[in-house]
Design a protein around this motif. Sequence first.
Motif, PDB file in Angstrom:
ATOM      1  N   VAL A 250       0.846  -1.201   0.000  1.00  0.00           N
ATOM      2  CA  VAL A 250       0.000   0.000   0.000  1.00  0.00           C
ATOM      3  C   VAL A 250       0.879   1.248   0.000  1.00  0.00           C
ATOM      4  N   PRO A 251       0.323   2.392  -0.423  1.00  0.00           N
ATOM      5  CA  PRO A 251       1.132   3.614  -0.511  1.00  0.00           C
ATOM      6  C   PRO A 251       1.753   4.064   0.808  1.00  0.00           C
ATOM      7  N   THR A 252       1.124   3.712   1.926  1.00  0.00           N
ATOM      8  CA  THR A 252       1.647   4.144   3.224  1.00  0.00           C
ATOM      9  C   THR A 252       2.824   3.305   3.706  1.00  0.00           C
ATOM     10  N   ASP A 253       3.154   2.251   2.970  1.00  0.00           N
ATOM     11  CA  ASP A 253       4.262   1.370   3.371  1.00  0.00           C
ATOM     12  C   ASP A 253       5.593   1.979   2.917  1.00  0.00           C
ATOM     13  N   THR A 254       5.996   3.041   3.597  1.00  0.00           N
ATOM     14  CA  THR A 254       7.221   3.742   3.218  1.00  0.00           C
ATOM     15  C   THR A 254       8.491   2.977   3.583  1.00  0.00           C
ATOM     16  N   ALA A 255       8.351   1.901   4.362  1.00  0.00           N
ATOM     17  CA  ALA A 255       9.523   1.109   4.748  1.00  0.00           C
ATOM     18  C   ALA A 255      10.169   0.424   3.552  1.00  0.00           C
ATOM     19  N   VAL A 256       9.481   0.383   2.404  1.00  0.00           N
ATOM     20  CA  VAL A 256      10.046  -0.284   1.229  1.00  0.00           C
ATOM     21  C   VAL A 256      11.278   0.453   0.710  1.00  0.00           C
ATOM     22  N   ILE A 257      11.459   1.725   1.111  1.00  0.00           N
ATOM     23  CA  ILE A 257      12.649   2.453   0.665  1.00  0.00           C
ATOM     24  C   ILE A 257      13.634   2.683   1.821  1.00  0.00           C
ATOM     25  N   ASP A 258      13.468   1.946   2.911  1.00  0.00           N
ATOM     26  CA  ASP A 258      14.446   2.000   3.999  1.00  0.00           C
ATOM     27  C   ASP A 258      15.823   1.565   3.498  1.00  0.00           C
ATOM     28  N   PRO A 259      16.894   1.940   4.201  1.00  0.00           N
ATOM     29  CA  PRO A 259      18.238   1.514   3.793  1.00  0.00           C
ATOM     30  C   PRO A 259      18.352  -0.002   3.623  1.00  0.00           C
ATOM     31  N   VAL A 260      17.672  -0.753   4.501  1.00  0.00           N
ATOM     32  CA  VAL A 260      17.569  -2.208   4.352  1.00  0.00           C
ATOM     33  C   VAL A 260      16.087  -2.564   4.504  1.00  0.00           C
ATOM     34  N   PRO A 261      15.318  -2.567   3.424  1.00  0.00           N
ATOM     35  CA  PRO A 261      13.884  -2.855   3.515  1.00  0.00           C
ATOM     36  C   PRO A 261      13.635  -4.222   4.138  1.00  0.00           C
ATOM     37  N   ARG A 262      12.788  -4.267   5.143  1.00  0.00           N
ATOM     38  CA  ARG A 262      12.638  -5.498   5.914  1.00  0.00           C
ATOM     39  C   ARG A 262      12.006  -6.643   5.127  1.00  0.00           C
ATOM     40  N   LYS A 263      11.233  -6.348   4.094  1.00  0.00           N
ATOM     41  CA  LYS A 263      10.588  -7.405   3.324  1.00  0.00           C
ATOM     42  C   LYS A 263      11.315  -7.718   2.020  1.00  0.00           C
ATOM     43  N   SER A 264      12.487  -7.137   1.851  1.00  0.00           N
ATOM     44  CA  SER A 264      13.238  -7.316   0.612  1.00  0.00           C
ATOM     45  C   SER A 264      14.001  -8.629   0.551  1.00  0.00           C
ATOM     46  N   GLY A 265      14.271  -9.199   1.728  1.00  0.00           N
ATOM     47  CA  GLY A 265      15.116 -10.390   1.779  1.00  0.00           C
ATOM     48  C   GLY A 265      16.567 -10.063   2.038  1.00  0.00           C
ATOM     49  N   PHE A 266      16.938  -8.774   1.992  1.00  0.00           N
ATOM     50  CA  PHE A 266      18.309  -8.367   2.304  1.00  0.00           C
ATOM     51  C   PHE A 266      18.521  -8.511   3.810  1.00  0.00           C
ATOM     52  N   ASP A 267      19.686  -9.018   4.195  1.00  0.00           N
ATOM     53  CA  ASP A 267      19.916  -9.298   5.615  1.00  0.00           C
ATOM     54  C   ASP A 267      20.896  -8.350   6.277  1.00  0.00           C
ATOM     55  N   GLY A 268      21.260  -7.271   5.614  1.00  0.00           N
ATOM     56  CA  GLY A 268      22.181  -6.319   6.215  1.00  0.00           C
ATOM     57  C   GLY A 268      22.491  -5.196   5.257  1.00  0.00           C
ATOM     58  N   PRO A 269      23.300  -4.227   5.688  1.00  0.00           N
ATOM     59  CA  PRO A 269      23.646  -3.097   4.839  1.00  0.00           C
ATOM     60  C   PRO A 269      24.273  -3.541   3.524  1.00  0.00           C
ATOM     61  N   GLY A 270      24.000  -2.807   2.482  1.00  0.00           N
ATOM     62  CA  GLY A 270      24.553  -3.120   1.170  1.00  0.00           C
ATOM     63  C   GLY A 270      24.277  -1.981   0.214  1.00  0.00           C
ATOM     64  N   ARG A 271      24.485  -2.247  -1.062  1.00  0.00           N
ATOM     65  CA  ARG A 271      24.231  -1.245  -2.101  1.00  0.00           C
ATOM     66  C   ARG A 271      23.009  -1.714  -2.890  1.00  0.00           C
ATOM     67  N   TYR A 272      21.861  -1.142  -2.551  1.00  0.00           N
ATOM     68  CA  TYR A 272      20.593  -1.632  -3.067  1.00  0.00           C
ATOM     69  C   TYR A 272      19.894  -0.609  -3.962  1.00  0.00           C
ATOM     70  N   LEU A 273      18.935  -1.105  -4.722  1.00  0.00           N
ATOM     71  CA  LEU A 273      18.078  -0.295  -5.587  1.00  0.00           C
ATOM     72  C   LEU A 273      16.636  -0.700  -5.340  1.00  0.00           C
ATOM     73  N   THR A 274      15.763   0.288  -5.204  1.00  0.00           N
ATOM     74  CA  THR A 274      14.329   0.033  -5.099  1.00  0.00           C
ATOM     75  C   THR A 274      13.614   0.792  -6.207  1.00  0.00           C
ATOM     76  N   LEU A 275      12.746   0.094  -6.935  1.00  0.00           N
ATOM     77  CA  LEU A 275      11.902   0.709  -7.950  1.00  0.00           C
ATOM     78  C   LEU A 275      10.459   0.625  -7.481  1.00  0.00           C
ATOM     79  N   THR A 276       9.699   1.707  -7.627  1.00  0.00           N
ATOM     80  CA  THR A 276       8.294   1.700  -7.214  1.00  0.00           C
ATOM     81  C   THR A 276       7.421   2.296  -8.304  1.00  0.00           C
TER      82      THR A 276
END
Length: 227
Positions: free
Chosen positions: A167-193
């Motif tokens: 949903v639009p209010t889920d701003t956590a998708v652009i966090d430094p390490v998005p919790r639902k992305s599957g990433f398990d720690g800091p890195g160099r990531y890209l998010t497209l929305t």
Amino acid sequence: MTVRLVVRTLSELCITVGALIVLFVVYVLYWTGVQADSATAGQLDTLQQEWVGRPVETPGAPRAAPAPAPYTDGRGFAVMYVPRLGKDWEWPVLEGTKARTLKKGLGHYAGTARLGGTGNFAVAGHRRTHGDPFRDFPRLRRGDAVVLTDGTTWFTYRVDRSPYRTVPTDTAVIDPVPRKSGFDGPGRYLTLTTCDPEWGSSHRLVAWAHLDATQPVTAGRPQALDG
């Protein structure tokens, strides 16, 4: 006589409303695309002109790392290519996600990481209207390349999963390490929305990727664009 006048008035009103609806549909489906094509071409030309004559990295040569210039709101700073979305898919990336900015290309979420930097480089784009940059967003799959250049370096990211719907209010998708992305720690990531459904905005589609490779522009185009 009165009945005839009422019927005639209603008929004229219906014709007027119908004409306005047709004009609106033409504007949404056609004219915003024409405007986007012109604005996008202008942004790409501007970037190419800015990059001409800029010092570039020579493979194998040591170089000092100058302090990166801050991104300027509403101005382009990179170009994105996504082979999965089309052989000729090419869009400028501008700073900010204001409505007027997204009419000219893709928009970088201010406050997220810089291109190629540690953290989450997050970008938004229209699904429909204004050139339909992310019309085929649902086609993205794990392993797909998302390639960007800032005129000196090529950055190749790899998508880590099929698009995620939220949903639009889920701003956590652009966090430094998005919790639902599957990433398990800091890195160099890209998010497209982008928006979902195709002609609505009740939800968002999100694709996450990680930086897979970089190379100077003097080394030629990345293999991901030619293969």
